[in-house]
Motif scaffolding. Sequence first.
Motif, short mmCIF file in Angstrom:
data_model
loop_
_atom_site.label_atom_id
_atom_site.label_comp_id
_atom_site.label_asym_id
_atom_site.label_seq_id
_atom_site.Cartn_x
_atom_site.Cartn_y
_atom_site.Cartn_z
N UNK A 37 0.85 -1.19 0.00
CA UNK A 37 0.00 0.00 0.00
C UNK A 37 0.88 1.24 0.00
N UNK A 38 0.40 2.28 -0.65
CA UNK A 38 1.08 3.58 -0.57
C UNK A 38 0.32 4.38 0.48
N UNK A 39 0.89 4.49 1.68
CA UNK A 39 0.14 5.10 2.79
C UNK A 39 0.40 6.60 2.92
N UNK A 91 1.25 9.50 -0.23
CA UNK A 91 1.52 9.55 -1.68
C UNK A 91 2.02 10.93 -2.07
N UNK A 92 3.34 11.12 -2.04
CA UNK A 92 3.98 12.37 -2.47
C UNK A 92 3.43 13.57 -1.69
N UNK A 133 -2.23 7.89 8.20
CA UNK A 133 -3.50 7.45 8.79
C UNK A 133 -3.32 6.08 9.44
N UNK A 134 -4.12 5.77 10.46
CA UNK A 134 -4.06 4.43 11.06
C UNK A 134 -4.31 3.35 10.01
N UNK A 135 -3.49 2.31 10.04
CA UNK A 135 -3.59 1.26 9.01
C UNK A 135 -3.74 -0.09 9.68
#
Lengths: 107, 309
Positions: A7-9, A11-12, A22-24
């Motif tokens: 996942x890209x949590x 992004x730039x 964010x909580x993942x």
Amino acid sequence: MQTTNTSVIARRVKISDDYATLPYEAGWANEAVTFVQAEGDHPDLAIAVEVSPDGINWIRRTGGTLAASQQIVDLPLAQFGNWLRVVITGATSEQPARVLVHLNLKG
Amino acid sequence: MQKFLSYDRGLERFNPLARVICYDDFDTGFNGWLDLTPNYVEENYESFDSVIDLSSWAPNQLSSAAMRFASSHGSMEGTYSLKLTTAPTGGPHTEPPRNGSMGHAIKRLSRFGNPKLIQIESWYSYTPVQDREGKGEEDIRAIGFFFDVQDSEYRYMPGVRYVNSLGGKLVKKWQYYQVADGVTPEDWNFGVKDGWCVPGVDNQWYGRRFEDGSGDGYQWLPGGEQDLVFNESPDKINWMYFRLTVDIEKREYVELQSGDQVFDMRGIKPTLTEGYASIDNLINPIFFIETDTDRSVNLYLDSVVYSVE
């Protein structure tokens, strides 16, 4: 065969202050590797991976540094329960950063 | 070749059309549902100019629906559901969606078997994160679903949106994707001249939004009032049934089913736009959720069935 997902949590994202992803939820995975990249010039950045019982209250688990001379750093983590997030400090309005955070999970 | 089909028992709680293309139970992984991102094809991998930051939508997750004071809900059948989430960045509902204030999950498919009908079904639930006191229902602005379809002539997006709450006041009515007459590309792109997106494409974030919750891209569904199940606390969820059927031969809506309520949508058409290059025969299903406040909200999909006939 194991399941793996990236996942890209972040992004730039342009940051100029303390920043947390964010909580993942990652409870399905046995292991996690977080990759933090900076695009362009940036100050020394302190990176921490945090864990949580509920996605609301956080405990610092592991950390590292993305030095101004570096572009990318990785932080592995195991036995993290369900919730995790990445906290990045060191960016300021005078010395901002643009960051990209990948989270690879496997389990 | 003579075929004998034996369906998974899990399909008993769905009403698929004749041919099931995908039965995605998130106990087995993401099943190809991924985050929605723009096209990073410009210089320095930038995307096109837009008022909306299309790269900011939150990452989808495999969730055990673990709550703060309740335990893990698991999914309706199993442990994991697909969770769409938002950042805590909701703004006024009359403004363009703020960075990260929506969550999306998309599956990238194409046409197969020359069907007349396409249908999506899901068992789902939603709740805000329990980061403050109170019930929390009013902090979820909307949930929605749409197909991104392109055939040999047109690109169009048949979809529905459940407007749950606006500015902290519960609304609880369904809308469908259709562009109002007279909407210009500049209106659609929030004032950006020569904006990339044309009216009828990406209604979930383009098109002006008005005080009563209507918008350039959304029409109220006649008789579309419905009181969906929101439990008495943000850390309790209940699973609900959703189905949208679209006639892609006639390019019109067929039916929305929500719970046991069926809304006849025959005769209603999505907005047709000129086809884009290289995406003939594309069909993408997309779910989304929107926050109404400075609070993250979550949409859980236990499983999704995509079928055609």
